[in-house]
Scaffold this motif. Structure first.
Motif, PDB file in Angstrom:
ATOM      1  N   ARG A 130     -33.669  21.951 -14.367  1.00 55.22           N
ATOM      2  CA  ARG A 130     -32.604  22.567 -13.579  1.00 55.22           C
ATOM      3  C   ARG A 130     -33.123  23.031 -12.225  1.00 55.22           C
ATOM      4  N   HIS A 155     -40.887  25.207 -14.464  1.00 56.55           N
ATOM      5  CA  HIS A 155     -39.719  24.798 -15.240  1.00 56.55           C
ATOM      6  C   HIS A 155     -40.120  24.067 -16.521  1.00 56.55           C
ATOM      7  N   GLU A 214     -29.222  25.646 -20.553  1.00 63.01           N
ATOM      8  CA  GLU A 214     -29.081  26.219 -19.206  1.00 63.01           C
ATOM      9  C   GLU A 214     -30.053  27.393 -19.032  1.00 63.01           C
ATOM     10  N   SER A 233     -33.567  27.493  -8.329  1.00 60.51           N
ATOM     11  CA  SER A 233     -32.368  27.907  -9.074  1.00 60.51           C
ATOM     12  C   SER A 233     -32.607  28.967 -10.140  1.00 60.51           C
TER      13      SER A 233
END
Length: 331
Positions: free
Chosen positions: A106, A139, A154, A187
Motif C-alpha cells: 500500500r 511495508h 489495509e 501512505s
C-alpha cells in the motif's frame, strides 16, 4: 518556547548568503537532555527517522522470528532505500517468502533514485513497481506483521492492528502521548512527538540490549541490523550509508524527509534528534555531521564528512565560490 537556531550556513566568498535554522537534542538513557539547541519541546513529524520505532512490533511480536527474518530484512524494515538491485531483489524475495506480492503493498509505485535501476526500467520500457518504493522494506515488515496477526489487508489504515501496535510502541519509547499524525509519503501514519521525545527514543535504542525484555531486545536487534548493513538502510552515495561506514558501525543513523535526522550511539547510550525547519536536506546532513564530530565519533577530515560539512561549493567552471559550514553553535 525557544526559537530555532542557526545550524548550517552557506558562504559565498566573504558573504554569509544563506542560513539553515533548526532544533536538536542529545538525550541520555535516563531520558534527560544532555545538550539542546533551539527548542527541545518543538513538536515534529519525524518522518522516516521513525522507521525503527515502526519496526519494533515486527520483532517483539515474534513475527520476525516466525518468518525467519534475518539482519538484512530488519535493516530493510528501517530503510529509506534508493531502489537499487541490492534493495529490490531482497524485498521481492521477502514478499515471496511470506506469500505476498507487489499488489499487497500500500506504499505506491516510485521511480527508483538509483541511476542504474532507473535506466534499466527506461531501457526495458517498464514502469516502476511498489517494491521500488524507498519504504518497501518497512511495508514488507508491515505485511509480515499483518500475516502474523491474521489481520486485514489495509495495514496502513490508522485503526488497523499493525498501526495500533506501531503507535503504542512509538508513545512508549518517546515517553509521550502523540498529539496526532500526518500521512507519510508511503501512505502510512507518521506520528508526531517532541524533539526531546525522539531523542529519548533514540537513547532507548542506544542503551537496549538483547535479553532485557521483548521491546529492548527488538530495539537492539534493529539497531545492530542497521549498522551491519548500512548499504541497505540507504544506498551508495547516501549520507546514512556513508557516515555509518565512516564511523565503523559505532553509530546508527537515519534520515527523514523534510530535513529530519537521528543518531543512535550505543557506546555512549545517547540518542540524537534534529530538525532543520526549512526542510532542506543539506542543512540536516551538515548539522548531524557537525554534532557527530563534536562528540568525537566522526572524523572531521573523513571524505564522507567533507561531502556534507565544510564542503566547498564550486561553479560550472570548477571555481570554488563558497562553502557549506556548520554554524558556530554546533562547533
Amino acid at each position: 518556547m525557544a526559537n530555532p537556531v542557526p545550524m548550517a550556513e552557506i558562504w559565498r566568498g566573504a558573504f554569509l548568503e544563506s542560513v539553515h535554522h533548526g532544533h536538536a537534542v542529545i538525550c541520555d538513557e535516563s531520558g534527560q537532555i544532555v545538550q539542546a539547541w533551539g527548542d527541545p519541546h518543538a513538536v515534529v513529524l519525524p518522518r522516516s527517522s521513525s522507521k525503527m520505532l515502526q519496526a519494533l512490533p515486527l520483532v517483539e511480536s515474534g513475527a520476525a522470528d516466525a518468518f525467519g527474518l534475518g539482519q538484512e530484512q530488519l535493516a530493510l524494515a528501517c530503510a529509506s532505500h534508493q531502489g537499487a538491485a541490492i534493495h529490490t531483489d531482497r524485498v521481492r524475495a521477502w514478499l515471496d517468502h511470506i506469500g505476498k506480492s507487489d499488489d499487497d503493498f500500500r506504499c505506491g509505485a516510485q521511480e527508483p533514485s538509483d541511476k542504474d535501476a532507473r535506466e534499466a526500467l527506461i531501457r526495458g520500457f517498464e514502469q516502476p513497481c511498489q517494491y521500488h518504493n524507498n519504504c518497501s522494506g518497512k511495508h514488507s515488515g508491515f505485511l509480515t506483521l499483518t500475516r502474523h496477526l491474521g489481520a486485514g489487508p489495509e495495514y496502513v489504515d490508522p485503526s488497523h492492528p499493525v498501526q495500533a501496535a506501531c503507535l503504542e510502541a512509538f508513545e512508549d519509547v518517546t515517553g509521550a502521548t502523540s498529539p496526532g499524525f500526518g500521512i507519510d509519503g508511503c501512505s502510512a501514519p507518521n506520528h508526531a512527538t517532541t524533539l526531546h521525545g525522539m531523542a529519548r527514543a533514540m537513547a532507548f535504542f542506544a542503551a537496549a540490549e538483547e535479553g532485557q525484555g521483548a521491546r529492548a531486545s527488538a530495539a537492539a536487534r534493529l539497531r545492530n541490523a542497521m549498522v551491519a548493513y548500512p548499504e541497505l538502510v540507504a544506498g551508495e552515495g547516501r549520507a546514512c550509508t556513508e557516515l555509518m561506514r565512516a564511523m565503523n558501525g559505532r553509530v546508527a543513523l537515519k534520515t527523514g524527509a523534510e530535513a529530519f535526522f537521528i543518531a543512535i550511539i550505543p557506546e555512549r547510550k545517547l540518542g540524537v534528534a534534529l530538525k532543520i525547519t526549512d526542510g532542506t536536506t543539506r542543512g540536516a546532513e551538515c548539522a548531524i555531521a557537525a554534532i557527530l564530530v563534536k562528540l568525537g565519533l566522526l572524523e572531521a577530515d573523513h571524505p564522507a564528512t567533507l561531502k556534507r560539512m565544510n564542503t566547498p561549493i564550486r561553479n560550472w567552471n570548477g571555481i570554488e565560490t563558497g562553502a557549506l559550514r556548520p554554524a558556530s553553535a554546533l562547533l
